[in-house]
Design a protein around this motif. Structure first.
Motif, PDB file in Angstrom:
ATOM      1  N   ASP A 117      -6.078  -5.332   7.750  1.00 17.90           N
ATOM      2  CA  ASP A 117      -6.796  -5.326   9.026  1.00 17.90           C
ATOM      3  C   ASP A 117      -7.555  -6.633   9.230  1.00 17.90           C
ATOM      4  N   SER A 124       0.834  -1.198   0.000  1.00 18.56           N
ATOM      5  CA  SER A 124       0.000   0.000   0.000  1.00 18.56           C
ATOM      6  C   SER A 124       0.871   1.250   0.000  1.00 18.56           C
ATOM      7  N   THR A 172      -5.675   1.885  -1.881  1.00 21.85           N
ATOM      8  CA  THR A 172      -4.999   1.799  -0.581  1.00 21.85           C
ATOM      9  C   THR A 172      -5.991   1.454   0.523  1.00 21.85           C
ATOM     10  N   LEU A 173      -7.212   1.995   0.404  1.00 26.70           N
ATOM     11  CA  LEU A 173      -8.237   1.667   1.405  1.00 26.70           C
ATOM     12  C   LEU A 173      -8.485   0.164   1.419  1.00 26.70           C
ATOM     13  N   ASN A 199      -5.620  -1.626   3.034  1.00 28.76           N
ATOM     14  CA  ASN A 199      -5.615  -1.454   4.489  1.00 28.76           C
ATOM     15  C   ASN A 199      -6.690  -2.308   5.143  1.00 28.76           C
ATOM     16  N   VAL A 200      -7.880  -2.334   4.519  1.00 31.73           N
ATOM     17  CA  VAL A 200      -8.965  -3.126   5.075  1.00 31.73           C
ATOM     18  C   VAL A 200      -8.593  -4.604   5.068  1.00 31.73           C
ATOM     19  N   ARG A 238      -7.108  -9.564  12.073  1.00 31.70           N
ATOM     20  CA  ARG A 238      -8.191  -9.947  12.963  1.00 31.70           C
ATOM     21  C   ARG A 238      -8.574 -11.416  12.817  1.00 31.70           C
TER      22      ARG A 238
END
Lengths: 456, 304
Positions: free
Chosen positions: A446, A371, A438-439, A442-443, A450
């Motif tokens: 993440d 990213s 990039t979103l 990042n998601v 998790r």
């Protein structure tokens, strides 16, 4: 009270006289004289008035309890002084740019304030505090807390309303600060996507333009595949550098390094992280190109996607290293000890126990690295060439253009492009694509952390 | 096998038995070495490239404005722009620290909290050039009357927004590290939550917060991409007028100087780029030094 009031009027009169002599005859009162008068006024008043004194004391470390029970810090006292100054002097002076009137207005205002204070029975307080909202209770000596009175009943132990109100105000202020990130996010999304929509819905625009030959926004050619290939090359090359080096450094720091070597290697990685990306752009041109690439590829030009990718790779190393190291450190020591207990070697422990246990964090590190590499602008803008635009180029030893570098090129010529059709709006269109890419990364990172994190 | 005496030396590591483990360690050492080489090469390149300028006219280089003659051109305007930016970026600190305090001290597990957390995390990953677009739309175009368009104010406010998530994340980490017993002690003495935060939590977290904020200034000093979009000049030859005009007029910053010098076709300007890089690195180093000293002093005052 009476004496203070008289004193105040005397001061006002004195200042008016000073004003007159400084400013000259009526109607000839410039800004600088205004300031001289105001400063003399404020200095005088700060010297003889309780509030001014408490402000000075406060600045020197005394505590000042305000009328509502809360305690004023230096900043708040300064703000109060400012407000007071504006109300008492600046407002009338500004409203009537006429000496006699100004004097009259000041005198009347002061008289009214003193009268109001007397009526309110606040005692020996500075008049302006009525306007600021609370009166100043006499300031204490440094370190002496204000007398809260004898405790007679449970009610006396209850939180003073002033402190409760202050507490509530603080909570609200912190919440408002917390919302800043939401506001910024909304602004980014709104701005970029509305402008990107302007680009897409423009009459000059057709979807065919996105598969035109090459990326030349000023000629109305917006071939996205040119940029995608460039971005892909730069990212792949960067990760080929940053992935192994970053993970290797992380292994070293978390599994092998002793305290002393850590104290050398960690600052080194931090140094690498603090090098500005423009400097790495320069590095790509003045070091990577002549010292590394030219000996290998005989016919490579000074600008190439390869040089840019290597430069971005250097930039990405510390990100991959620090996130992977955190992930490996989070693996509990018991796992390593159990592994050693079974007779495993250090390398086996690192590779077969720590690495699988930290795999979610390490893959997140790689994704964040990707990213970052996609979003890196200056290295590519400087080292990949293709300022005005670029033809489709799948060979990384040739100049090319990435999403970010294309945006930088359009943005760098903001003034000349602003009026010329949809070229300028393409900036936002690319920004929207970049933001989404990039979103998404990042998601995903993440989610991986998790979903696959082992909880010990 | 009965009757064999157990020989402890058989448990000793045989020479050469851990060859693959040594190979693995070799690979890892190679990675660390590569990182060393990268840092060394970058600094060597900057120092070597700027050698001509830094040995002959360093003071002139940092104290004169840009002129088209390479022998006289300097980066005073860039340094001034960068310093103004560093000053304005500080505006984001109260907001960032406040947000961190909210997230760590006040926030309950509600959807607003989660929204704030998610946006902070995502903003930290948004590429810097996207912030440039935001700055262009908000500060340069919408608030043109206030900022004067593509001025140093617009650029610096854009960077202030850019460092906001960094400030929030590092401050939140520092606040999280404050032991709960500090808070319990303050509550036990009858302090309100705000008094607890102000007198116990924030002072205890200050070294960490300071480190984060200073790092964010260093980051803002090195950013060029948002400034490029906001409309910073590579260099400009007019200026040096009164203060307001400087704040609202054309501006440049050190990273912009470096980028523009590097992109000049004539190779002589690359020396200028290297010298400007040297100045920028020294500036960033000095700021980090301030953070280290400040952290040590605060830690000492807190008796830790």
């Amino acid at each position: 009270m009476m004496i203070e009031g008289v004193l105040y009027l005397l001061v006002a009169l004195l200042v008016a006289i000073i004003e007159y002599f400084v400013a000259g005859p009526i109607g000839d009162f410039g800004l600088s004289n205004w300031w001289i008068a105001a400063i003399i006024f404020a200095a005088f008043e700060g010297y003889c008035w309780p509030s001014g004194q408490t402000a000075v004391m406060r600045l020197m470390g005394s505590s000042v309890q305000l009328g509502d029970g809360s305690f004023a810090g230096p900043l708040r006292m300064a703000v109060r002084q400012l407000i007071r100054f504006l109300i008492v002097y600046a407002a009338p002076l500004w409203a009537f740019d006429f000496n006699v009137w100004r004097i009259v207005v000041i005198a009347v205002a002061v008289a009214v304030m003193i009268e109001a204070l007397d009526r309110a029975g606040v005692g020996a307080k500075a008049p302006w505090d009525l306007f600021v909202g609370s009166a100043v209770v006499e300031g204490g000596i440094a370190g002496v807390s204000p007398d809260l009175g004898p405790i007679r009943s449970i009610a006396d132990l209850r939180l003073a309303p002033g402190r409760a109100a202050q507490n509530e105000r603080a909570r609200k202020a912190m919440f408002a600060a917390g919302l800043s990130s939401v506001v910024v996010s909304v602004l980014i999304v709104l701005n970029i996507f509305t402008e990107a929509w302007v680009f897409v819905s423009d009459q000059e625009f057709s979807w065919g333009l996105l598969t035109d030959v090459g990326w030349f926004p000023r000629r109305g050619q917006f071939d996205l595949s040119t940029l995608f290939v460039g971005t892909l090359w730069v990212t792949v090359i960067a990760m080929v550098v940053a992935g192994p080096v970053g993970i290797g450094v992380a292994f070293y720091l978390s599994e092998y390094a002793g305290d002393r070597t850590q104290r050398i290697v960690k600052p080194l990685i931090e140094t690498l992280a603090s090098i500005p990306s423009v400097v790495l752009g320069l590095f790509a041109i003045s070091f990577i190109f002549p010292k590394i690439l030219q000996p290998i590829f005989a016919d490579i030009g000074i600008f190439s996607l390869l040089a840019a990718g290597l430069g971005v790779g250097v930039l990405t190393v510390p990100i991959v290293a620090s996130i992977s190291e955190d992930a490996m450190r989070a693996v509990p020591g018991e796992l390593r000890e159990a592994s050693y207990g079974l007779g495993a070697r250090k390398a086996t422990t690192a590779l077969r126990v720590v690495f699988p246990a930290a795999i979610s964090g390490i893959s997140a590190a790689l994704i964040v690295g990707v990213s970052r590499a996609i979003g890196e602008t200056m290295v590519v803008f400087i080292a990949a060439g293709g300022s005005g635009g670029a033809l489709f180029e799948s060979d990384p030893t040739e100049p090319g253009q990435t999403l970010t570098a294309a945006m930088a090129s359009v943005g760098a010529g903001t003034d000349s492009v602003a009026g010329s059709g949809i070229a300028f709006q393409s900036l936002y269109f690319l920004g929207a694509l970049l933001f989404l890419a990039t979103l998404l990364l990042n998601v995903v990172s993440d989610f991986i952390v998790r979903r696959f994190r082992q909880v010990y | 096998m009965r009757g064999d005496v157990f020989d402890p030396s058989s448990l000793q590591k045989q020479p050469g038995a851990d060859r693959s483990g040594q190979a693995f360690f070799g690979l890892i050492s190679l990675a660390v070495l590569a990182a060393f080489v990268m840092v060394g090469a970058v600094f060597w390149d900057v120092v070597q490239g700027s050698w001509d300028i830094s040995t002959s006219r360093m003071w002139g280089f940092v104290s004169t404005s840009f002129v088209s003659n390479p022998d006289e051109a300097g980066v005073a305007q860039g340094i001034r722009g960068s310093l103004i930016i560093a000053g304005i970026v500080i505006l984001s600190f109260p907001i960032g620290i406040g947000a961190a305090v909210y997230l760590e001290e006040y926030a309950t597990d509600s959807w607003t909290t989660r929204l704030i957390q998610v946006t902070v995390r995502n903003l930290a990953g948004v590429p810097s050039i996207v912030y440039g677009l935001l700055g262009l739309a908000v500060f340069v175009q919408t608030l043109k009357g206030l900022t004067g368009g593509d001025s140093v104010i617009s650029g610096a406010l854009t960077l202030a927004i850019l460092v906001l998530p960094i400030v929030i994340i590092t401050s939140a980490e520092a606040i999280r590290a404050v032991p709960g017993s500090y808070r319990d002690g303050a509550y036990g003495l009858g302090a309100t939550q705000w008094e607890t935060i102000r007198t116990q939590v924030l002072p205890a977290a200050m070294p960490g917060i300071l480190t984060g904020t200073v790092l964010s200034i260093a980051r803002a000093l090195g950013e060029a991409a948002p400034l490029l979009v906001v409309g910073a000049a590579g260099y400009y030859t007019t200026g040096n007028n009164d203060f307001l005009e400087q704040m609202r007029g054309a501006f440049t910053a050190l990273p912009m100087n470096i980028a523009t010098f590097t992109k000049e076709p004539a190779a002589i300007w690359r020396g200028h780029a290297a010298a400007a890089s040297l100045v920028l690195l020294v500036l960033v180093f000095l700021i980090n030094l301030v953070a280290i000293i400040g952290r040590a002093r605060i830690a000492k005052r807190l008796g830790r």
